[in-house]
Design an enzyme around this catalytic site. Structure first.
Site, PDB file in Angstrom:
ATOM      1  N   SER A 170       0.389  -1.210  -0.229  1.00  0.00           N
ATOM      2  CA  SER A 170       0.197  -0.056  -0.297  1.00  0.00           C
ATOM      3  C   SER A 170       0.841   1.535   0.152  1.00  0.00           C
ATOM      4  CB  SER A 170      -0.911   0.464   1.417  1.00  0.00           C
ATOM      5  OG  SER A 170      -2.104   0.410   1.194  1.00  0.00           O
ATOM      6  N   ASP A 205      -8.341  -3.224  -7.717  1.00  0.00           N
ATOM      7  CA  ASP A 205      -8.007  -3.218  -6.263  1.00  0.00           C
ATOM      8  C   ASP A 205      -8.592  -1.120  -5.968  1.00  0.00           C
ATOM      9  OD1 ASP A 205      -6.760  -1.745  -4.197  1.00  0.00           O
ATOM     10  OD2 ASP A 205      -5.161  -3.114  -4.194  1.00  0.00           O
ATOM     11  N   HIS A 235      -6.680  -5.790  -1.091  1.00  0.00           N
ATOM     12  CA  HIS A 235      -5.707  -4.676  -0.620  1.00  0.00           C
ATOM     13  C   HIS A 235      -4.510  -5.225  -0.451  1.00  0.00           C
ATOM     14  CE1 HIS A 235      -3.951  -1.056  -0.696  1.00  0.00           C
ATOM     15  NE2 HIS A 235      -3.825  -0.857   0.635  1.00  0.00           N
TER      16      HIS A 235
END
Length: 535
Positions: A243, A468, A497
């Site tokens: 991320s 995502d 994710h």
């Protein structure tokens, strides 16, 4: 980004802002010097910071880390050990104020001969703590068992986070207080009220954490990462970023290409300067809407289990009905639309939340309101948890606001978010209010690093699912273009994710092959999706 880019985020965080105020030896020095020259427009300041980073890394290499049993209240069991690494608050003044970063580790589970060094991890945010990473070994995560034989797993709290000179912007109990205002404005007065809260939040950050704010940037965290590498006694860094941790990795790879051995980035932030961070949040709103619809389609296909409707439209109608009810009369007096979005957004975020969220929703429709209150309401008695959620939000805001210059014109924010909301209503306004403090940010805003390939950069492994929500697929494509020789593994028709922690042998085997042997496919790879959740 607005939906807090990390893989283990607190549920109450996203819409909180809708009423929150979201080297000693020549060898080491030579290695540090391999970073590319800064661009001419900022050369003087960047050069001083590069030299400052070399000085800090040299000190850290000499000092090492005094590893001890972790403090009892950190929740990190033996044999995980904890320690501290000192870094300059301001790298242009390496002899000035220092801050202490909390780090932890667990040794490799294989033989000394199998050991390949340390693997450092960042889970995202910005604002996420990496200290739980070594627990993947103590809890015997099957996905990471092979890699654990070769590497020490090392986590850290980035600057401003948790135990590393934590920052704050508002009293934690005030931060979690509910119900908050509905993020979707009905009137101009609603917008004015939210603008006032955002401005007050920015002012609170300056009052409570002003000395830290100018230095809460991704490039500084990348420099911290290099100092930690030196303190560990590692000549080169092995890194796993998820991320926002992918953007941290991209910046590290740009500033310290010769210090990198292997890097896996998973669920990728688009590193284009034009994207950081205003546009990134707008793009996220579109991707969240798509994944929200994926979840609704799955709920409809499993109507026998959830009884929420046999079509996406029917599920959406029940969501809008729930939202309207909670707006008129907050459930239990504490769960309004803002709290509902905070809870329900975990479904488009992670497949692991599909069943739990649908189950709670199903119970509510069947007449059990308490299950939804228990799931979505903040726990005002959890003072430590609330302090953590507030700190996480403060760091998120501070880093995104400091990394780049944001629009200051309200008319632009209003125009862009009004337009987006029409077709992407699930997250747009909640995201806007969370980021709006950046429009009146009381500290210097930097120019983002131009992420790209420089001499010494090794091949990087990029992993991304096509649907995502938090980090849209285009981000992985963009980083792949910028990091020459990188390989992209695409998980098609999937949208969870954080891909590397899921069971998908097509991906897991390739991550192992790269981290254990430096092996990559001769071309990019597309993998079938991991298993869809079952009710």
């Amino acid at each position: 980004m607005g939906a807090h880019l990390r893989d283990n985020r607190p549920k109450s965080r996203l819409v909180a802002l809708s009423s929150a105020g979201a080297l000693v030896t020549a060898t080491l020095i030579a290695g540090a010097m391999s970073a590319p020259a800064a661009s001419a427009d900022s050369r003087h300041g960047r050069d001083r910071e590069a030299v400052g980073a070399e000085i800090a890394a040299a000190r850290a290499a000499k000092a090492g880390i005094d590893w001890r049993d972790c403090p009892a209240d950190w929740g990190l069991e033996k044999p995980i050990q904890c320690g501290w690494v000192s870094v300059p608050l301001d790298y242009s003044k390496p002899d000035g104020k220092q801050i202490e970063l909390a780090v932890d580790r667990i040794g490799n589970t294989g033989t000394p001969k199998e050991r390949q060094g340390a693997l450092l991890y960042n889970p995202g945010g910005p604002g996420g703590s990496g200290l739980r990473f070594p627990r993947r070994v103590t809890t015997k995560s099957a996905v990471w068992a092979n890699v654990a034989k070769a590497y020490d797993f090392v986590g850290f709290d980035p600057r401003g986070v948790g135990h590393s000179a934590p920052i704050s912007c508002i009293d934690p109990q005030e931060f979690v207080k509910a119900p908050k205002a509905d993020p979707v404005p009905d009137t101009e007065a609603d917008k004015t009220a939210q603008r006032k809260l955002a401005r007050e939040y920015a002012e609170g950050c300056a009052e409570r954490s002003g000395t830290m704010l100018p230095h809460m940037t991704t490039p500084n965290t990348a420099r911290d990462l290099d100092v930690i590498r030196a303190a560990l006694g590692e000549r080169k860094l092995n890194y796993l970023g998820v991320s926002y941790g992918t953007y941290l990795g991209a910046v590290y790879g740009t500033l310290f290409p010769g210090h990198l051995r292997r890097m896996v980035v998973d669920s990728v932030v688009n590193p284009s300067k034009r994207n950081i961070w205003y546009q990134a949040n707008l793009d996220q709103d579109v991707a969240f809407e798509s994944r929200w619809k994926d979840w609704q389609d799955w709920v409809a296909a499993n109507d026998a289990a959830f009884h929420l409707g046999t079509t996406r439209a029917a599920v959406q109608a029940k969501w809008l009905e729930l939202r309207a009810t909670a707006k008129k009369h907050p459930l239990g007096g504490v769960v309004g639309p803002a709290e509902l979005i905070s809870f329900f957004q975990s479904a488009p975020y992670y497949d692991s939340s599909w069943v739990p969220v649908a189950s709670v929703f199903s119970k509510y429709v069947a007449g059990d309101t308490q299950a939804l209150i228990d799931a979505a309401a903040p726990d005002m008695a959890d003072k430590a948890g609330n302090a953590g959620a507030e700190n996480s939000n403060a760091v998120y805001t501070a880093v995104e606001c400091a990394d780049a210059k944001w629009p200051t014109s309200w008319s632009r924010w209003d125009r862009d978010n009004t337009r987006l909301h029409r077709d992407h209503p699930f997250m747009t306004w909640a995201n806007a209010w969370m980021n709006l403090p950046c429009a009146t940010w009381p500290a210097k805003q930097q120019t983002p690093v131009e992420v790209g390939t420089h001499r010494g950069l090794p091949q990087v492994l990029i992993v991304q699912s096509t649907r995502d929500a938090a980090t849209p697929y285009a981000g992985a494509v963009e980083l792949h273009k910028r990091f020459k020789g990188s390989r992209l593994i695409t998980e098609r028709d999937a949208g969870s994710h954080g891909v590397t922690g899921l069971v998908n042998p097509c991906i897991n085997d390739r991550v192992d092959a790269y981290l254990l042997g430096g092996k990559l496919d001769s071309a990019d790879v597309t993998c079938a999706p991991h298993a869809t959740p079952k009710p």
